[in-house]
Write a protein that holds these residues in place. Sequence first.
Motif, PDB file in Angstrom:
ATOM      1  N   VAL A  49      46.669  47.638  36.351  1.00  0.00           N
ATOM      2  CA  VAL A  49      46.601  46.173  36.448  1.00  0.00           C
ATOM      3  C   VAL A  49      45.746  45.666  35.300  1.00  0.00           C
ATOM      4  CG1 VAL A  49      46.863  46.085  38.955  1.00  0.00           C
ATOM      5  CG2 VAL A  49      44.573  46.193  37.952  1.00  0.00           C
ATOM      6  N   GLY A  50      45.948  44.377  34.970  1.00  0.00           N
ATOM      7  CA  GLY A  50      45.169  43.764  33.897  1.00  0.00           C
ATOM      8  C   GLY A  50      44.378  42.585  34.415  1.00  0.00           C
ATOM      9  N   ALA A 172      54.811  38.013  30.100  1.00  0.00           N
ATOM     10  CA  ALA A 172      55.978  37.662  30.931  1.00  0.00           C
ATOM     11  C   ALA A 172      56.804  38.914  31.221  1.00  0.00           C
ATOM     12  CB  ALA A 172      56.823  36.617  30.209  1.00  0.00           C
ATOM     13  N   ARG A 173      56.927  39.774  30.217  1.00  0.00           N
ATOM     14  CA  ARG A 173      57.702  41.006  30.423  1.00  0.00           C
ATOM     15  C   ARG A 173      57.002  41.903  31.450  1.00  0.00           C
ATOM     16  NH1 ARG A 173      58.782  44.693  25.335  1.00  0.00           N
ATOM     17  NH2 ARG A 173      56.839  45.645  26.018  1.00  0.00           N
ATOM     18  N   TRP A 174      55.675  41.997  31.331  1.00  0.00           N
ATOM     19  CA  TRP A 174      54.908  42.826  32.279  1.00  0.00           C
ATOM     20  C   TRP A 174      55.088  42.314  33.704  1.00  0.00           C
ATOM     21  CZ3 TRP A 174      52.312  47.273  32.684  1.00  0.00           C
ATOM     22  CH2 TRP A 174      51.362  47.417  33.696  1.00  0.00           C
ATOM     23  N   ARG A 175      54.995  40.980  33.845  1.00  0.00           N
ATOM     24  CA  ARG A 175      55.149  40.398  35.195  1.00  0.00           C
ATOM     25  C   ARG A 175      56.572  40.598  35.711  1.00  0.00           C
ATOM     26  NH1 ARG A 175      51.732  35.836  33.043  1.00  0.00           N
ATOM     27  NH2 ARG A 175      49.777  35.939  34.185  1.00  0.00           N
ATOM     28  N   GLU A 177      58.467  42.957  35.223  1.00  0.00           N
ATOM     29  CA  GLU A 177      58.648  44.344  35.672  1.00  0.00           C
ATOM     30  C   GLU A 177      57.800  44.652  36.904  1.00  0.00           C
ATOM     31  OE1 GLU A 177      57.876  46.516  32.089  1.00  0.00           O
ATOM     32  OE2 GLU A 177      59.781  45.872  31.195  1.00  0.00           O
ATOM     33  N   GLY A 178      57.196  43.587  37.465  1.00  0.00           N
ATOM     34  CA  GLY A 178      56.449  43.767  38.722  1.00  0.00           C
ATOM     35  C   GLY A 178      54.965  43.999  38.543  1.00  0.00           C
ATOM     36  N   GLY A 179      54.462  43.901  37.305  1.00  0.00           N
ATOM     37  CA  GLY A 179      53.039  44.161  37.058  1.00  0.00           C
ATOM     38  C   GLY A 179      52.158  42.982  37.444  1.00  0.00           C
ATOM     39  N   GLN A 180      50.903  43.282  37.800  1.00  0.00           N
ATOM     40  CA  GLN A 180      49.939  42.232  38.175  1.00  0.00           C
ATOM     41  C   GLN A 180      48.985  41.964  37.026  1.00  0.00           C
ATOM     42  OE1 GLN A 180      50.273  40.345  40.425  1.00  0.00           O
ATOM     43  NE2 GLN A 180      50.579  41.196  42.445  1.00  0.00           N
ATOM     44  N   LEU A 181      48.745  40.667  36.759  1.00  0.00           N
ATOM     45  CA  LEU A 181      47.736  40.239  35.797  1.00  0.00           C
ATOM     46  C   LEU A 181      46.850  39.225  36.490  1.00  0.00           C
ATOM     47  CD1 LEU A 181      49.998  39.601  32.637  1.00  0.00           C
ATOM     48  CD2 LEU A 181      48.702  41.672  33.190  1.00  0.00           C
ATOM     49  N   TYR A 182      45.550  39.466  36.485  1.00  0.00           N
ATOM     50  CA  TYR A 182      44.610  38.517  37.091  1.00  0.00           C
ATOM     51  C   TYR A 182      43.915  37.740  35.974  1.00  0.00           C
ATOM     52  CZ  TYR A 182      45.643  41.455  41.047  1.00  0.00           C
ATOM     53  OH  TYR A 182      46.317  42.149  42.028  1.00  0.00           O
ATOM     54  N   GLU A 183      43.998  36.405  36.053  1.00  0.00           N
ATOM     55  CA  GLU A 183      43.382  35.555  35.024  1.00  0.00           C
ATOM     56  C   GLU A 183      42.238  34.752  35.641  1.00  0.00           C
ATOM     57  OE1 GLU A 183      46.656  34.023  32.114  1.00  0.00           O
ATOM     58  OE2 GLU A 183      47.610  34.308  34.052  1.00  0.00           O
ATOM     59  N   ASN A 184      41.525  34.033  34.760  1.00  0.00           N
ATOM     60  CA  ASN A 184      40.357  33.254  35.200  1.00  0.00           C
ATOM     61  C   ASN A 184      39.431  34.085  36.078  1.00  0.00           C
ATOM     62  OD1 ASN A 184      41.154  31.033  33.778  1.00  0.00           O
ATOM     63  ND2 ASN A 184      42.120  29.999  35.511  1.00  0.00           N
ATOM     64  N   SER A 185      39.225  35.323  35.709  1.00  0.00           N
ATOM     65  CA  SER A 185      38.430  36.258  36.514  1.00  0.00           C
ATOM     66  C   SER A 185      37.463  37.040  35.621  1.00  0.00           C
ATOM     67  CB  SER A 185      39.358  37.250  37.243  1.00  0.00           C
ATOM     68  OG  SER A 185      40.301  36.568  38.030  1.00  0.00           O
ATOM     69  N   PRO A 186      36.356  36.392  35.217  1.00  0.00           N
ATOM     70  CA  PRO A 186      35.401  37.102  34.360  1.00  0.00           C
ATOM     71  C   PRO A 186      34.860  38.356  35.049  1.00  0.00           C
ATOM     72  CG  PRO A 186      34.867  34.747  34.513  1.00  0.00           C
ATOM     73  CD  PRO A 186      35.943  35.012  35.522  1.00  0.00           C
ATOM     74  N   VAL A 187      34.890  39.458  34.328  1.00  0.00           N
ATOM     75  CA  VAL A 187      34.374  40.712  34.878  1.00  0.00           C
ATOM     76  C   VAL A 187      32.863  40.722  34.711  1.00  0.00           C
ATOM     77  CG1 VAL A 187      34.319  43.209  34.542  1.00  0.00           C
ATOM     78  CG2 VAL A 187      36.509  41.977  34.496  1.00  0.00           C
ATOM     79  N   ARG A 188      32.168  40.977  35.810  1.00  0.00           N
ATOM     80  CA  ARG A 188      30.698  40.958  35.784  1.00  0.00           C
ATOM     81  C   ARG A 188      30.114  42.347  35.678  1.00  0.00           C
ATOM     82  NH1 ARG A 188      28.952  36.233  39.999  1.00  0.00           N
ATOM     83  NH2 ARG A 188      29.746  34.527  38.720  1.00  0.00           N
ATOM     84  N   LYS A 189      30.843  43.335  36.192  1.00  0.00           N
ATOM     85  CA  LYS A 189      30.284  44.684  36.205  1.00  0.00           C
ATOM     86  C   LYS A 189      31.419  45.691  36.071  1.00  0.00           C
ATOM     87  CE  LYS A 189      27.396  47.397  39.239  1.00  0.00           C
ATOM     88  NZ  LYS A 189      27.005  47.482  40.620  1.00  0.00           N
ATOM     89  N   ILE A 190      31.183  46.672  35.215  1.00  0.00           N
ATOM     90  CA  ILE A 190      32.162  47.751  35.060  1.00  0.00           C
ATOM     91  C   ILE A 190      31.430  49.054  35.301  1.00  0.00           C
ATOM     92  CG2 ILE A 190      33.694  48.945  33.454  1.00  0.00           C
ATOM     93  CD1 ILE A 190      33.944  46.252  31.932  1.00  0.00           C
TER      94      ILE A 190
END
Length: 384
Positions: A49-50, A172-175, A177-190
């Motif tokens: 996922v992205g 658009a191609r990724w989506r 093909e059924g892929g998930q992309l999460y936007e407006n989601s700043p990553v705070r911890k990895i």
Amino acid sequence: MNLPIWDQGTGPLPLPLEGTVRAAVCVVGLGGSGLAALDELSKLGVAAVGIDAGLVGGGAAGRNGGFLLAGLANFFHETVVLYGRETATAIYLQTAAEIQRQACEQPEIIHLTGSLRVAADAAELADCQLQLAALRASGLPVESYAGPEGVGLLLPTDGVMQPLARVRNLAARWRAEGGQLYENSPVRKITKGAVVTASGTILCERVIVAVDGRLEQIFPELSPHVRTARLQMLATAPAREVNFPRPVYRRQGYDYWQQLPDGCLALGGFRDHAEAAEWTFATEPTALIQSRLDKFLREDLKVRAAVTHRWAASVAYTTDGLPVLAEVRDQVWAVGAYSGTGNIVGALSARAAARLACGQPSAWADLLSQARTYCGRNGRPLGH
Ligand SMILES: Cc1cc2nc3c(=O)[nH]c(=O)nc-3n(C[C@H](O)[C@H](O)[C@H](O)COP(=O)(O)OP(=O)(O)OC[C@H]3O[C@@H](n4cnc5c(N)ncnc54)[C@H](O)[C@@H]3O)c2cc1C
């Protein structure tokens, strides 16, 4: 105003991350690089996922000059000195092949026009001659050029594109093909096994962080080798009074412009006119750099059309001119810092990160480590 000319309408409604999601790999950063990593993971059959702090293409990938240039950020003759002829040539060939691949993938928005490097003065013209000789010595295509844009070189295998359309199409191609992309989601911890935002967590075995500008903010351990700068551009209404059939690079690549099929002109550069101030995480255009762009537009390019857009974005530079491609923490990969030219190198490096993260070999990663070894032994840092 901080809107690129490329943004001619919104994409699909963003889907922020909520709750817990599971995937084998999480890719952080949805520019051209992150989306290339996702594509490679899909080819490897790995569930991924992205996620992005903003929107797909909201970073440099959707706000750049649209040049598709073979080679690394330094000119070819410089890379021969820094990384050795054999490795520099192999790197150049892989980037030229990636331009071809992207052009076949999205022929409606990518045009293989070739590119020009024109000299701003006699010293740069002499440097163009060194570049020409080095390319010819490696059997790579190049021609001397003299025309209305100036005198210099024609690199016939380069091209141009609409950068935001490229990344939106990939998403658009990724989506589709059924892929998930999460936007407006700043990553705070990895951490190993988890990517955490304010409202959710992605539990994953591996993480690939595909962020160019601000990479050293996420991984402070990469500083000071990696350093973020702001690059600025403007664009005009259709400028029928000029005709630039190919993208043009000038002043060692500091200044660059392309004319779009509808006649609008996109111009960037002059970072070195306020170099200290442009080493920044800020992404707002400034009066000083924009005034330099205005002056060049009117006095040198003789464009009369009105300026319609002004914008800026972050990119990161490295001290050796080579991109970052490394497992910086256990099962956490970082890719980025393309030193101002990431449209092609970013895609190649992110695909390589995807392969390495999955235990697969990568010819591109091998070339970068050969270059790094040679540079460490013999080279001297160069950079624009
Ligand atoms: C004005 C300008 C002109 C340029 N011109 C050219 C050119 O003509 N040719 C060329 O090859 N290159 C050019 N470049 C460089 C090129 O644009 C970049 O190297 C390339 O687009 C980087 O793509 P990317 O996907 O790696 O990073 P980005 O496009 O920057 O994407 C990174 C993404 O990561 C996200 N992100 C960052 N932090 C977090 C976080 N904590 N959590 C979640 N997401 C996060 C951002 O929101 C962003 O969307 C230019 C750059 C600029 C700014």
